[in-house]
Design a protein around this motif. Structure first.
Motif, PDB file in Angstrom:
ATOM      1  N   ARG A  17      42.870  36.979  52.641  1.00  0.00           N
ATOM      2  CA  ARG A  17      42.655  37.155  51.201  1.00  0.00           C
ATOM      3  C   ARG A  17      43.964  37.493  50.494  1.00  0.00           C
ATOM      4  O   ARG A  17      44.242  36.988  49.395  1.00  0.00           O
ATOM      5  CB  ARG A  17      41.625  38.259  50.986  1.00  0.00           C
ATOM      6  CG  ARG A  17      41.164  38.397  49.552  1.00  0.00           C
ATOM      7  CD  ARG A  17      39.945  39.287  49.475  1.00  0.00           C
ATOM      8  NE  ARG A  17      39.476  39.380  48.100  1.00  0.00           N
ATOM      9  CZ  ARG A  17      38.202  39.355  47.736  1.00  0.00           C
ATOM     10  NH1 ARG A  17      37.265  39.210  48.665  1.00  0.00           N
ATOM     11  NH2 ARG A  17      37.866  39.468  46.472  1.00  0.00           N
ATOM     12  N   THR A  18      44.787  38.313  51.125  1.00  0.00           N
ATOM     13  CA  THR A  18      46.096  38.656  50.558  1.00  0.00           C
ATOM     14  C   THR A  18      46.974  37.420  50.436  1.00  0.00           C
ATOM     15  O   THR A  18      47.674  37.223  49.428  1.00  0.00           O
ATOM     16  CB  THR A  18      46.789  39.714  51.427  1.00  0.00           C
ATOM     17  OG1 THR A  18      45.988  40.908  51.446  1.00  0.00           O
ATOM     18  CG2 THR A  18      48.175  40.045  50.897  1.00  0.00           C
ATOM     19  N   GLN A  19      46.929  36.550  51.429  1.00  0.00           N
ATOM     20  CA  GLN A  19      47.753  35.337  51.397  1.00  0.00           C
ATOM     21  C   GLN A  19      47.234  34.339  50.369  1.00  0.00           C
ATOM     22  O   GLN A  19      48.019  33.637  49.726  1.00  0.00           O
ATOM     23  CB  GLN A  19      47.792  34.687  52.793  1.00  0.00           C
ATOM     24  CG  GLN A  19      48.309  35.581  53.916  1.00  0.00           C
ATOM     25  CD  GLN A  19      49.762  35.983  53.739  1.00  0.00           C
ATOM     26  OE1 GLN A  19      50.214  36.308  52.647  1.00  0.00           O
ATOM     27  NE2 GLN A  19      50.501  35.979  54.831  1.00  0.00           N
ATOM     28  N   LEU A  20      45.931  34.272  50.226  1.00  0.00           N
ATOM     29  CA  LEU A  20      45.369  33.411  49.178  1.00  0.00           C
ATOM     30  C   LEU A  20      45.845  33.861  47.805  1.00  0.00           C
ATOM     31  O   LEU A  20      46.277  33.040  46.975  1.00  0.00           O
ATOM     32  CB  LEU A  20      43.838  33.439  49.241  1.00  0.00           C
ATOM     33  CG  LEU A  20      43.180  32.748  50.438  1.00  0.00           C
ATOM     34  CD1 LEU A  20      41.702  33.108  50.507  1.00  0.00           C
ATOM     35  CD2 LEU A  20      43.353  31.231  50.359  1.00  0.00           C
ATOM     36  N   GLU A  21      45.783  35.154  47.566  1.00  0.00           N
ATOM     37  CA  GLU A  21      46.204  35.675  46.269  1.00  0.00           C
ATOM     38  C   GLU A  21      47.703  35.523  46.058  1.00  0.00           C
ATOM     39  O   GLU A  21      48.163  35.337  44.923  1.00  0.00           O
ATOM     40  CB  GLU A  21      45.778  37.142  46.163  1.00  0.00           C
ATOM     41  CG  GLU A  21      44.251  37.299  46.093  1.00  0.00           C
ATOM     42  CD  GLU A  21      43.782  38.732  46.243  1.00  0.00           C
ATOM     43  OE1 GLU A  21      44.618  39.594  46.586  1.00  0.00           O
ATOM     44  OE2 GLU A  21      42.573  38.990  46.030  1.00  0.00           O
ATOM     45  N   ALA A  22      48.483  35.558  47.157  1.00  0.00           N
ATOM     46  CA  ALA A  22      49.925  35.345  47.047  1.00  0.00           C
ATOM     47  C   ALA A  22      50.243  33.931  46.585  1.00  0.00           C
ATOM     48  O   ALA A  22      51.286  33.685  45.977  1.00  0.00           O
ATOM     49  CB  ALA A  22      50.598  35.621  48.389  1.00  0.00           C
ATOM     50  N   HIS A  23      49.332  32.988  46.869  1.00  0.00           N
ATOM     51  CA  HIS A  23      49.508  31.602  46.428  1.00  0.00           C
ATOM     52  C   HIS A  23      48.862  31.350  45.070  1.00  0.00           C
ATOM     53  O   HIS A  23      48.796  30.202  44.613  1.00  0.00           O
ATOM     54  CB  HIS A  23      48.909  30.642  47.460  1.00  0.00           C
ATOM     55  CG  HIS A  23      49.825  30.338  48.599  1.00  0.00           C
ATOM     56  ND1 HIS A  23      50.909  29.492  48.488  1.00  0.00           N
ATOM     57  CD2 HIS A  23      49.842  30.775  49.881  1.00  0.00           C
ATOM     58  CE1 HIS A  23      51.536  29.403  49.639  1.00  0.00           C
ATOM     59  NE2 HIS A  23      50.912  30.183  50.507  1.00  0.00           N
ATOM     60  N   GLY A  24      48.386  32.407  44.422  1.00  0.00           N
ATOM     61  CA  GLY A  24      47.795  32.246  43.103  1.00  0.00           C
ATOM     62  C   GLY A  24      46.335  31.868  43.114  1.00  0.00           C
ATOM     63  O   GLY A  24      45.779  31.519  42.065  1.00  0.00           O
ATOM     64  N   LEU A  25      45.673  31.912  44.286  1.00  0.00           N
ATOM     65  CA  LEU A  25      44.243  31.615  44.356  1.00  0.00           C
ATOM     66  C   LEU A  25      43.450  32.884  44.053  1.00  0.00           C
ATOM     67  O   LEU A  25      43.601  33.899  44.741  1.00  0.00           O
ATOM     68  CB  LEU A  25      43.851  31.081  45.736  1.00  0.00           C
ATOM     69  CG  LEU A  25      44.046  29.579  45.967  1.00  0.00           C
ATOM     70  CD1 LEU A  25      45.522  29.224  46.065  1.00  0.00           C
ATOM     71  CD2 LEU A  25      43.303  29.142  47.219  1.00  0.00           C
ATOM     72  N   ARG A  26      42.638  32.817  43.059  1.00  0.00           N
ATOM     73  CA  ARG A  26      41.837  33.979  42.662  1.00  0.00           C
ATOM     74  C   ARG A  26      40.578  34.021  43.523  1.00  0.00           C
ATOM     75  O   ARG A  26      39.855  33.030  43.635  1.00  0.00           O
ATOM     76  CB  ARG A  26      41.467  33.870  41.185  1.00  0.00           C
ATOM     77  CG  ARG A  26      40.863  35.120  40.600  1.00  0.00           C
ATOM     78  CD  ARG A  26      40.605  34.926  39.127  1.00  0.00           C
ATOM     79  NE  ARG A  26      39.973  36.104  38.532  1.00  0.00           N
ATOM     80  CZ  ARG A  26      39.180  36.074  37.487  1.00  0.00           C
ATOM     81  NH1 ARG A  26      38.950  34.907  36.888  1.00  0.00           N
ATOM     82  NH2 ARG A  26      38.660  37.177  37.003  1.00  0.00           N
ATOM     83  N   VAL A  27      40.325  35.180  44.143  1.00  0.00           N
ATOM     84  CA  VAL A  27      39.149  35.353  44.997  1.00  0.00           C
ATOM     85  C   VAL A  27      38.254  36.411  44.369  1.00  0.00           C
ATOM     86  O   VAL A  27      38.658  37.568  44.208  1.00  0.00           O
ATOM     87  CB  VAL A  27      39.548  35.788  46.422  1.00  0.00           C
ATOM     88  CG1 VAL A  27      38.307  35.862  47.313  1.00  0.00           C
ATOM     89  CG2 VAL A  27      40.578  34.830  47.009  1.00  0.00           C
ATOM     90  N   LEU A  28      37.017  36.016  43.999  1.00  0.00           N
ATOM     91  CA  LEU A  28      36.095  36.928  43.327  1.00  0.00           C
ATOM     92  C   LEU A  28      35.129  37.540  44.335  1.00  0.00           C
ATOM     93  O   LEU A  28      34.773  36.921  45.345  1.00  0.00           O
ATOM     94  CB  LEU A  28      35.315  36.196  42.243  1.00  0.00           C
ATOM     95  CG  LEU A  28      36.153  35.526  41.125  1.00  0.00           C
ATOM     96  CD1 LEU A  28      35.236  34.933  40.065  1.00  0.00           C
ATOM     97  CD2 LEU A  28      37.114  36.532  40.501  1.00  0.00           C
ATOM     98  N   GLY A  29      34.690  38.748  44.034  1.00  0.00           N
ATOM     99  CA  GLY A  29      33.674  39.401  44.845  1.00  0.00           C
ATOM    100  C   GLY A  29      34.193  39.918  46.170  1.00  0.00           C
ATOM    101  O   GLY A  29      35.333  39.687  46.562  1.00  0.00           O
ATOM    102  N   ALA A  30      33.323  40.645  46.863  1.00  0.00           N
ATOM    103  CA  ALA A  30      33.662  41.186  48.179  1.00  0.00           C
ATOM    104  C   ALA A  30      33.520  40.107  49.251  1.00  0.00           C
ATOM    105  O   ALA A  30      32.707  39.181  49.111  1.00  0.00           O
ATOM    106  CB  ALA A  30      32.744  42.373  48.492  1.00  0.00           C
ATOM    107  N   THR A  31      34.307  40.232  50.298  1.00  0.00           N
ATOM    108  CA  THR A  31      34.201  39.298  51.417  1.00  0.00           C
ATOM    109  C   THR A  31      32.891  39.547  52.145  1.00  0.00           C
ATOM    110  O   THR A  31      32.505  40.689  52.397  1.00  0.00           O
ATOM    111  CB  THR A  31      35.372  39.490  52.396  1.00  0.00           C
ATOM    112  OG1 THR A  31      36.606  39.321  51.693  1.00  0.00           O
ATOM    113  CG2 THR A  31      35.293  38.489  53.539  1.00  0.00           C
ATOM    114  N   ARG A  32      32.184  38.467  52.484  1.00  0.00           N
ATOM    115  CA  ARG A  32      30.921  38.603  53.211  1.00  0.00           C
ATOM    116  C   ARG A  32      31.083  38.095  54.643  1.00  0.00           C
ATOM    117  O   ARG A  32      32.019  37.337  54.939  1.00  0.00           O
ATOM    118  CB  ARG A  32      29.802  37.857  52.492  1.00  0.00           C
ATOM    119  CG  ARG A  32      29.947  36.349  52.487  1.00  0.00           C
ATOM    120  CD  ARG A  32      28.864  35.665  51.668  1.00  0.00           C
ATOM    121  NE  ARG A  32      29.034  35.915  50.239  1.00  0.00           N
ATOM    122  CZ  ARG A  32      28.225  35.421  49.306  1.00  0.00           C
ATOM    123  NH1 ARG A  32      27.176  34.691  49.658  1.00  0.00           N
ATOM    124  NH2 ARG A  32      28.454  35.668  48.023  1.00  0.00           N
TER     125      ARG A  32
END
Length: 487
Positions: free
Chosen positions: A268-283
């Motif tokens: 999730r940290t790497q996704l956000e580092a690439h500018g990908l927005r991740v909503l909600g808690a991980t399931r």
């Protein structure tokens, strides 16, 4: 060349005194090993053979099953290379209820289906995130979801009690990263009384830090413990004791208790580092059967995975490979039971396992493992001679005095050796390939169970034995040969 070799061989065989000297040198090496004070009361099994022919040059209790410690990883390395081949790559599949996106938005959860790939680290997950970005995905409106159902729910083996938070007790999961381990650096604060400075790598939301160790005059003693967060989303790193103002920073490695949650936090940290927005808690759960494929991410080749396994005696890699074998063989979630059975059956079919062999885990941490020196020798000979697996297998072994777990050994007696080390409580082992006198390649395995000496003393006795064997003048067809081990 054939005629010249025949003439030279005839001349060598015409010198029985030299052959006898070779046998005497081997006997002396064995006698000195057994007389070493550190080995008093120990069980010692060993075998030395010619790598090319398999002719046994020296043996003692060679077929006796013993506690192998981390030499157990040789079985896993051979099994992985022979089963999958050195170029095989494990695939982590990313799926969703719909592969379609609208302006880069994925409306449904993005499921990451773990494959047991032990090569996933922060850098490879950064690459995975980049590949999603290159597909045009900009937002995971449905959130991130993890499927680790390829393995059973046991993070640790039942034989590993008492468990610790040290990195060698790394927890396994079908989706895991960074070998389920992390680094903590503790440094003195600028002023006395201030809390020690704590740095964690990787820096991800999975961790919280509680720095309770003040900076004091003198040396101080620092302790690093872990405690799961009440909601099960991560862990708190508890740094207690006291940090001496004049001390160098202290570095410790620890293993996480929730491997798939740790890996998900890194991703999730790497996704956000690439500018990908991740909503909600991980399931967490099982991906829908009808989900559509978004991306197939390939990890490192098995040849590279085996190199890291043996060079650094990586317990996590060994157990991941064992469970993956079990999943493939049984068609059910991979477990230590199914994995060790699959490995045993495969190596039995290759004709390398001796009687009494017990494979309880992949890393060698289990004290129930039992493997004979002759079995390790057969594994080395059989795998080294395999065209596909041999080069990667031999290259994965640490080089004495140069790298891996042998980097700091044999400094007083340099030996051209590639070998796998092993240590577990009162067990020490060393198996591999060395270059003998005249360039003759020898395969060997030596296991010590018990003994009165400490680890360093026993290692020195083993290293001295190997150095003497490497210096012996072995000759083809000499009197020291005692039959053949191998295929």
């Amino acid at each position: 060349m054939g005629a010249l070799r025949t003439i030279l061989l005839a001349l060598l065989l015409a010198l029985p005194a030299t052959a006898a000297q070779a046998g005497d040198a081997a006997d002396r090496a064995l006698a000195l090993l057994l007389k070493d004070r550190s080995l008093r009361g120990a069980q010692v099994g060993l075998v030395v053979a010619d790598l090319e022919s398999g002719a046994t040059l020296l043996a003692r209790e060679a077929e006796r099953p013993m506690v192998p410690a981390s030499n157990q990883k040789l079985l896993v390395a051979a099994g992985a290379l022979l089963h999958w081949g050195p170029t095989h790559q494990f695939e982590t599949r990313l799926v969703s209820a719909s592969a379609a996106t609208h302006e880069g938005v994925l409306e449904h959860p993005l499921w990451v289906i773990g494959s047991g790939d032990p090569s996933l680290v922060s850098e490879t997950l950064w690459k995975l995130a980049e590949e999603l970005r290159l597909l045009g995905i900009r937002e995971l409106r449905g959130g991130l979801a993890i499927d680790s159902g390829l393995f059973d729910s046991a993070y640790t083996h039942r034989d590993w009690e008492p468990l610790s938070s040290r990195a060698y007790h790394a927890r396994v999961s079908a989706f895991a990263a960074n070998y389920s381990s992390f680094r903590v650096d503790v440094a003195a604060a600028p002023r006395h009384g201030q809390a020690a400075l704590v740095t964690v790598a990787p820096q991800v939301p999975y961790f919280r830090v509680s720095a309770l160790a003040p900076t004091v005059r003198g040396r101080g003693v620092v302790q690093v413990d872990l405690q799961q967060l009440p909601d099960g989303s991560g862990e708190t790193i508890l740094v207690s004791g006291a940090m001496g103002a004049g001390r160098e920073p202290k570095t410790v490695w620890r293993s996480v208790q929730l491997p798939e949650r740790y890996a998900a936090s890194i991703l999730r940290t790497q996704l956000e580092a690439h500018g990908l927005r991740v909503l909600g808690a991980t399931r967490y759960g099982r991906a829908p059967d009808d989900a559509r494929e978004i991306l197939v991410f390939k990890g490192e080749p098995v040849g590279e995975i085996v190199r890291r396994l043996n060079k650094f005696s990586n317990n996590f890699i060994a157990e991941q490979l064992v469970k993956r074998l079990g999943a493939e063989a049984s068609g059910e979630p991979g477990s230590w039971g199914s994995g060790t059975r699959a490995l045993h059956e495969m190596l039995t079919s290759q004709g390398v396992l001796g009687p009494g062999t017990v494979i309880a885990d992949g890393s060698g941490l289990s004290p129930r493992n039992r493997v004979s020196p002759a079995t390790f020798l057969r594994v080395i000979l059989h795998t080294a001679r395999n065209f596909d697996a041999g080069p990667e297998f031999l290259a994965s072994l640490p080089l004495s005095g140069l790298d891996g777990t042998l980097e700091d050994r044999m400094e007083e007696h340099p030996v051209p050796l590639r070998g796998k080390t092993g240590h577990l409580r009162r067990a020490s082992s060393l198996s591999g390939v060395l270059s003998g006198d005249g360039g003759r390649l020898l395969a060997f395995s030596l296991i010590v169970n018990g003994g009165r000496g400490g680890r360093e003393d026993i290692d020195l006795a083993v290293d001295n034995f190997v150095a003497r064997i490497a210096g012996a003048t072995w000759l083809d067809g000499d009197a020291a040969a005692q039959g053949t081990i191998g295929d």
